[in-house]
Scaffold this active site. Structure first.
Site, PDB file in Angstrom:
ATOM      1  N   GLU A   1     -81.108  -7.385  21.001  1.00  0.00           N
ATOM      2  CA  GLU A   1     -79.664  -7.642  21.011  1.00  0.00           C
ATOM      3  C   GLU A   1     -79.262  -8.500  19.817  1.00  0.00           C
ATOM      4  O   GLU A   1     -79.989  -9.411  19.419  1.00  0.00           O
ATOM      5  CB  GLU A   1     -79.286  -8.345  22.314  1.00  0.00           C
ATOM      6  CG  GLU A   1     -77.797  -8.460  22.566  1.00  0.00           C
ATOM      7  CD  GLU A   1     -77.491  -8.920  23.983  1.00  0.00           C
ATOM      8  OE1 GLU A   1     -76.618  -9.789  24.129  1.00  0.00           O
ATOM      9  OE2 GLU A   1     -78.117  -8.420  24.941  1.00  0.00           O
TER      10      GLU A   1
ATOM     11  N   ASP B   1     -75.520 -10.437  18.628  1.00  0.00           N
ATOM     12  CA  ASP B   1     -74.214 -10.735  19.215  1.00  0.00           C
ATOM     13  C   ASP B   1     -73.255 -11.467  18.295  1.00  0.00           C
ATOM     14  O   ASP B   1     -73.651 -12.397  17.589  1.00  0.00           O
ATOM     15  CB  ASP B   1     -74.376 -11.698  20.410  1.00  0.00           C
ATOM     16  CG  ASP B   1     -75.134 -11.105  21.556  1.00  0.00           C
ATOM     17  OD1 ASP B   1     -74.680 -10.117  22.115  1.00  0.00           O
ATOM     18  OD2 ASP B   1     -76.190 -11.650  21.888  1.00  0.00           O
TER      19      ASP B   1
ATOM     20  N   GLU C   1     -69.997 -13.404  19.937  1.00  0.00           N
ATOM     21  CA  GLU C   1     -69.280 -13.669  21.184  1.00  0.00           C
ATOM     22  C   GLU C   1     -68.218 -14.735  20.928  1.00  0.00           C
ATOM     23  O   GLU C   1     -68.541 -15.842  20.478  1.00  0.00           O
ATOM     24  CB  GLU C   1     -70.241 -14.138  22.285  1.00  0.00           C
ATOM     25  CG  GLU C   1     -71.120 -13.018  22.805  1.00  0.00           C
ATOM     26  CD  GLU C   1     -71.969 -13.451  23.986  1.00  0.00           C
ATOM     27  OE1 GLU C   1     -71.961 -12.738  25.004  1.00  0.00           O
ATOM     28  OE2 GLU C   1     -72.635 -14.505  23.891  1.00  0.00           O
TER      29      GLU C   1
END
Length: 342
Positions: free
Chosen positions: A109, A111, A113
């Site tokens: 993953e 990210d 955010e």
């Protein structure tokens, strides 16, 4: 050069004292129906007539999200995004790559955010990396933005190659992770798709959960346009994968503008990190007595941080709190204490 792009270039010049307006000329956008599908909250996803833009809504009933139709073995993933305006405490907008739907326990993953906001405060966000399910070894960094992301579109991009990972905001690289052998499986290595979501994370997102989502301001709307999927699409479940299948695309990625950080961009990245980064896992000696192998410890920079990885001195634009884990480990995150000090 259009007016909006000129404003973005001038904002970078103003805040970083470096003229950066090198457009990613080799990037082409893709209509939604050519590369994406709904993830959840179908009724909360609104498409523009030309299918090049869409809105993700969050209301009392549900959030929403979309994902790429394919998974990619490396790539450049990008979109222009405008975040929800007004009071958005507790609301998370995520723009990320992952393969968690396929590899439940060993997912990778990357990210962006965005962690909700209270009017008058600087927006906070984080970047993160996981490889091979290493969610207990999160690589979080947290920052504030130098602009209001709810006023106009800005481009957010993730470059992922077999050699490095770069997170961009507009033309400014804000983080680079250079692969080395010691990282082993912690470096993302399996095909990933691109995702975008909006959801209620009132229990941790804004000031460690102090400020909750207030649905009198709903619907909360995140807007996306000029989506980019530039990578080698492949089936992650193939039993035998030709290792050279994506060689040509890897070479193409490594030759592209976005793979080369110029001297000016590196200066801007250093200034961004000095002024706007308020947490780094590399300096969090309570979590990591020995910094993870990709960390390049800068003794001068290290002096700015406590043993918790937070800044020693916080001005009014730099809240500080211990980082959370990604969506896959929200419960584990509570062990680290997601509190903020105003």
């Amino acid at each position: 050069m259009d007016f909006i792009r000129m404003k973005i270039c001038l904002s970078v010049l103003l805040f970083f004292h470096v003229w950066l307006c090198r457009a990613f000329n080799d990037v082409s956008t893709i209509p939604f129906n050519k590369g994406f599908s709904h993830l959840f909250g179908d009724g909360n996803i609104l498409h523009a007539n030309d299918d090049n833009s869409l809105q993700l809504h969050l209301n009392q009933n549900t959030g929403s999200g979309f994902k790429s139709s394919d998974l990619y073995n490396h790539g450049f993933f990008s979109a222009k995004i405008k975040l929800p305006s007004d009071y958005t405490a507790g609301i998370v907008v995520a723009f990320y790559t992952t393969n968690q739907d396929v590899f439940k326990k060993t997912h990778d993953e990357l990210d962006f955010e965005f962690l909700g906001n209270i009017r008058g405060k600087a927006w906070r966000f984080q970047t993160n990396m996981y490889g091979n399910g290493s969610t207990y070894r999160g690589r979080e960094e947290r920052y504030t933005l130098w602009f209001d992301p709810s006023k106009e579109f800005h481009r957010y991009s993730i470059l992922w190659t077999n050699k490095n990972i770069i997170f961009y905001i507009d033309d400014v690289p804000i983080r680079e992770i250079v692969r080395n052998d010691a990282m082993g499986g912690d470096y993302p290595s399996k095909p990933m798709g691109l995702y975008a979501t909006i959801w209620d994370a009132s229990d941790w997102a804004t000031s460690g959960g102090k400020y909750k989502a207030n649905y009198k301001y709903a619907p909360f709307i995140a807007e996306f346009t000029d989506l980019v999927l530039n990578g080698c699409a492949m089936d992650p479940l193939e039993q035998v994968v030709n290792p050279s299948l994506c060689d040509e695309k890897d070479v193409e990625l490594q030759k592209a503008d976005f793979s080369r950080i110029t001297l000016r961009q590196r200066m801007a990245m250093k200034r961004f990190r000095a002024k706007y980064m308020y947490y780094s896992y590399c300096y969090d000696s309570l979590r990591y007595s020995v910094p993870p192998p990709e960390c390049e410890i800068d003794p001068v920079e290290q002096q700015r941080f406590k043993e918790t990885g937070r800044l020693k001195f916080i001005n009014k634009h730099h809240g500080h709190r211990h980082p959370k884990k990604s969506r896959s480990e929200v419960l584990d995150a509570r062990n680290y204490g997601n509190e903020d000090e105003e």
